[in-house]
Design a protein around this motif. Structure first.
Motif, PDB file in Angstrom:
ATOM      1  N   PHE A  17       0.831  -1.201   0.000  1.00  0.00           N
ATOM      2  CA  PHE A  17       0.000   0.000   0.000  1.00  0.00           C
ATOM      3  C   PHE A  17       0.870   1.256   0.000  1.00  0.00           C
ATOM      4  N   CYS A  18       1.900   1.273   0.844  1.00  0.00           N
ATOM      5  CA  CYS A  18       2.777   2.435   0.945  1.00  0.00           C
ATOM      6  C   CYS A  18       3.519   2.669  -0.372  1.00  0.00           C
ATOM      7  N   CYS A  19       3.963   1.564  -0.996  1.00  0.00           N
ATOM      8  CA  CYS A  19       4.682   1.695  -2.265  1.00  0.00           C
ATOM      9  C   CYS A  19       3.783   2.270  -3.353  1.00  0.00           C
ATOM     10  N   THR A  20       2.541   1.769  -3.442  1.00  0.00           N
ATOM     11  CA  THR A  20       1.629   2.262  -4.472  1.00  0.00           C
ATOM     12  C   THR A  20       1.247   3.710  -4.211  1.00  0.00           C
ATOM     13  N   TYR A  21       1.116   4.063  -2.926  1.00  0.00           N
ATOM     14  CA  TYR A  21       0.812   5.455  -2.593  1.00  0.00           C
ATOM     15  C   TYR A  21       1.966   6.371  -3.015  1.00  0.00           C
ATOM     16  N   PHE A  22       3.211   5.933  -2.750  1.00  0.00           N
ATOM     17  CA  PHE A  22       4.383   6.713  -3.143  1.00  0.00           C
ATOM     18  C   PHE A  22       4.429   6.877  -4.654  1.00  0.00           C
ATOM     19  N   TYR A  23       4.100   5.804  -5.377  1.00  0.00           N
ATOM     20  CA  TYR A  23       4.071   5.863  -6.841  1.00  0.00           C
ATOM     21  C   TYR A  23       3.062   6.875  -7.337  1.00  0.00           C
ATOM     22  N   SER A  24       1.881   6.915  -6.722  1.00  0.00           N
ATOM     23  CA  SER A  24       0.846   7.846  -7.150  1.00  0.00           C
ATOM     24  C   SER A  24       1.276   9.280  -6.922  1.00  0.00           C
ATOM     25  N   GLN A  25       2.009   9.535  -5.831  1.00  0.00           N
ATOM     26  CA  GLN A  25       2.474  10.883  -5.554  1.00  0.00           C
ATOM     27  C   GLN A  25       3.515  11.320  -6.578  1.00  0.00           C
ATOM     28  N   VAL A  26       4.416  10.396  -6.947  1.00  0.00           N
ATOM     29  CA  VAL A  26       5.441  10.719  -7.935  1.00  0.00           C
ATOM     30  C   VAL A  26       4.809  10.971  -9.300  1.00  0.00           C
ATOM     31  N   ALA A  27       3.789  10.160  -9.634  1.00  0.00           N
ATOM     32  CA  ALA A  27       3.144  10.289 -10.941  1.00  0.00           C
ATOM     33  C   ALA A  27       2.423  11.608 -11.089  1.00  0.00           C
ATOM     34  N   ASP A  28       1.979  12.198  -9.981  1.00  0.00           N
ATOM     35  CA  ASP A  28       1.218  13.446 -10.032  1.00  0.00           C
ATOM     36  C   ASP A  28       2.069  14.676  -9.776  1.00  0.00           C
ATOM     37  N   VAL A  29       3.407  14.534  -9.699  1.00  0.00           N
ATOM     38  CA  VAL A  29       4.240  15.666  -9.305  1.00  0.00           C
ATOM     39  C   VAL A  29       4.192  16.786 -10.336  1.00  0.00           C
ATOM     40  N   SER A  30       3.969  16.433 -11.607  1.00  0.00           N
ATOM     41  CA  SER A  30       3.934  17.441 -12.653  1.00  0.00           C
ATOM     42  C   SER A  30       2.673  18.280 -12.617  1.00  0.00           C
ATOM     43  N   LYS A  31       1.712  17.892 -11.774  1.00  0.00           N
ATOM     44  CA  LYS A  31       0.437  18.594 -11.717  1.00  0.00           C
ATOM     45  C   LYS A  31       0.304  19.444 -10.464  1.00  0.00           C
ATOM     46  N   PHE A  38     -24.900 -11.335   1.517  1.00  0.00           N
ATOM     47  CA  PHE A  38     -24.396 -10.108   0.913  1.00  0.00           C
ATOM     48  C   PHE A  38     -23.061 -10.354   0.231  1.00  0.00           C
ATOM     49  N   SER A  39     -22.762  -9.469  -0.694  1.00  0.00           N
ATOM     50  CA  SER A  39     -21.529  -9.548  -1.472  1.00  0.00           C
ATOM     51  C   SER A  39     -21.109  -8.128  -1.803  1.00  0.00           C
ATOM     52  N   PHE A  40     -20.017  -7.663  -1.209  1.00  0.00           N
ATOM     53  CA  PHE A  40     -19.580  -6.309  -1.516  1.00  0.00           C
ATOM     54  C   PHE A  40     -18.070  -6.178  -1.366  1.00  0.00           C
ATOM     55  N   ALA A  41     -17.510  -5.241  -2.116  1.00  0.00           N
ATOM     56  CA  ALA A  41     -16.103  -4.861  -2.022  1.00  0.00           C
ATOM     57  C   ALA A  41     -16.047  -3.341  -2.040  1.00  0.00           C
ATOM     58  N   LEU A  42     -15.334  -2.778  -1.094  1.00  0.00           N
ATOM     59  CA  LEU A  42     -15.220  -1.331  -0.957  1.00  0.00           C
ATOM     60  C   LEU A  42     -13.760  -0.941  -1.153  1.00  0.00           C
ATOM     61  N   GLY A  43     -13.501  -0.080  -2.131  1.00  0.00           N
ATOM     62  CA  GLY A  43     -12.131   0.320  -2.431  1.00  0.00           C
ATOM     63  C   GLY A  43     -11.995   1.820  -2.556  1.00  0.00           C
ATOM     64  N   TYR A  44     -10.750   2.300  -2.445  1.00  0.00           N
ATOM     65  CA  TYR A  44     -10.457   3.726  -2.584  1.00  0.00           C
ATOM     66  C   TYR A  44      -9.289   3.875  -3.551  1.00  0.00           C
ATOM     67  N   ASN A  45      -9.530   4.539  -4.680  1.00  0.00           N
ATOM     68  CA  ASN A  45      -8.519   4.699  -5.716  1.00  0.00           C
ATOM     69  C   ASN A  45      -7.534   5.799  -5.323  1.00  0.00           C
ATOM     70  N   ILE A  46      -6.274   5.439  -5.084  1.00  0.00           N
ATOM     71  CA  ILE A  46      -5.291   6.431  -4.671  1.00  0.00           C
ATOM     72  C   ILE A  46      -4.688   7.174  -5.859  1.00  0.00           C
ATOM     73  N   LEU A  47      -5.025   6.753  -7.092  1.00  0.00           N
ATOM     74  CA  LEU A  47      -4.612   7.495  -8.269  1.00  0.00           C
ATOM     75  C   LEU A  47      -5.665   8.526  -8.628  1.00  0.00           C
ATOM     76  N   SER A  48      -5.337   9.418  -9.522  1.00  0.00           N
ATOM     77  CA  SER A  48      -6.286  10.435  -9.979  1.00  0.00           C
ATOM     78  C   SER A  48      -7.386   9.785 -10.807  1.00  0.00           C
ATOM     79  N   PRO A  49      -8.638  10.244 -10.665  1.00  0.00           N
ATOM     80  CA  PRO A  49      -9.727   9.674 -11.473  1.00  0.00           C
ATOM     81  C   PRO A  49      -9.520   9.854 -12.967  1.00  0.00           C
ATOM     82  N   THR A  50      -8.675  10.819 -13.358  1.00  0.00           N
ATOM     83  CA  THR A  50      -8.396  11.021 -14.783  1.00  0.00           C
ATOM     84  C   THR A  50      -7.342  10.065 -15.317  1.00  0.00           C
TER      85      THR A  50
END
Length: 312
Positions: free
Chosen positions: A17-31, A78-90
């Motif tokens: 999780f921490c690695c993917t979060y770090f990746y998302s921050q680096v990917a958005d640095v230009s914005k 019941f059947s459900f999965a709840l997620g939070y996208n740490i990347l930009s919706p675009t």
């Protein structure tokens, strides 16, 4: 010993999780300049669905049935999965830390499985021609690493999966049978998707030794949705067949069969569409399900159900 192994497993998920979060921050640095003005609301990055085994735009909706009789035990389905996208919706892809719960104690073969981990969904091949007379091709990958707890079989362990899904977009339905571009057919419209890949499961903590073991599976799935009279009914009537095939090419568990198939057939009426409401898809549907899905503890059986479904 049990606590130690669980702690190690959870630490792996936290690290991912921490690695993917770090990746998302680096990917958005230009914005950074427009970050404050274009940053989406946090709740728009939440997904509620049945599972993360499908492409994001083709995910099955979650459902829940709760029964609380006065003089007997309660029942849940019941059947459900709840997620939070740490990347930009675009972004073309998504990285979702998620929790998932699949439970059904209304049948003789009960199901109660909890999962948590990280899901990645992204196109790895994009061939867009931007021409009305040629075919566009995409190849999507869906990967996950998660912890699994089965309260019925009393097992704990880890799972990993890697699926690939090709998508063809073409104006010529006769030549290619495009899957992600429904035709404007006044009689019946449709889309379909194919999935293929691998699954791995390690049941490391068990109460009954026969459940202990590691399993590697080949995975194949074909699913789609048909819309009869789409213009007249405004695509509010859905007919959805769904078939999954699993073959355990490597297995050290005594209880899992080599070949497992699962067939689902549902008919849904759509009350609200997310494109119109900007909130969620809401459907009432009949579903027939038969077969076995070892990834979520669904044992071989046949079930008919009528449920209210929601997808965010």
């Amino acid at each position: 010993m049990k606590i130690t192994k669980k702690t190690i497993m959870l630490s792996h998920i936290l690290t991912l999780f921490c690695c993917t979060y770090f990746y998302s921050q680096v990917a958005d640095v230009s914005k950074e300049v427009t970050k404050d003005t274009l940053k989406p609301k946090w709740y728009t990055k939440i997904s509620l669905r049945q599972s993360f085994q499908s492409k994001n735009d083709r995910a099955e909706p979650a459902y829940v049935t709760l029964i609380f009789p006065k003089d007997s035990a309660s029942s849940q389905n019941f059947s459900f999965a709840l997620g939070y996208n740490i990347l930009s919706p675009t972004s073309d892809g998504s990285i979702n830390p998620f929790i998932e719960w699949q439970k059904n104690n209304l049948t003789s073969k009960k199901q109660n499985v909890f999962l948590t981990g990280v899901n990645l969904s992204i196109p790895i091949v994009k061939k867009e021609t931007n021409s009305p007379n040629t075919t566009d091709f995409f190849l999507y990958t869906i990967a996950a690493l998660n912890y699994k707890h089965d309260a019925i079989k009393k097992t704990e362990g880890t799972q990993a999966s890697l699926y690939f899904s090709p998508a063809f977009v073409s104006p010529d339905i006769v030549a290619l049978l495009p899957d992600d571009s429904p035709e404007e057919n006044p009689v019946i419209d449709y889309w379909y998707n194919l999935y293929g890949g691998l699954e791995y499961e390690n049941r490391s903590q068990v109460e009954n030794p026969k459940y202990k073991g590691k399993t590697g599976r080949w995975y194949f799935r074909v699913t789609g949705t048909f819309y009869p009279a789409p213009n007249y009914l405004n695509r509010r009537l859905e007919i959805t067949p769904d078939f999954t095939y699993r073959n355990a090419f490597s297995n050290t568990s005594e209880v899992e069969e080599r070949i497992n198939t699962l067939f689902k057939f549902s008919v849904n009426f759509v009350f609200f569409k997310k494109k119109e409401s900007k909130v969620a898809d809401v459907k009432l549907g009949y579903e027939y399900k038969t077969g076995c899905d070892p990834t979520v503890g669904f044992d071989k059986q046949s079930i008919n159900s009528i449920t209210l479904k929601i997808s965010i």
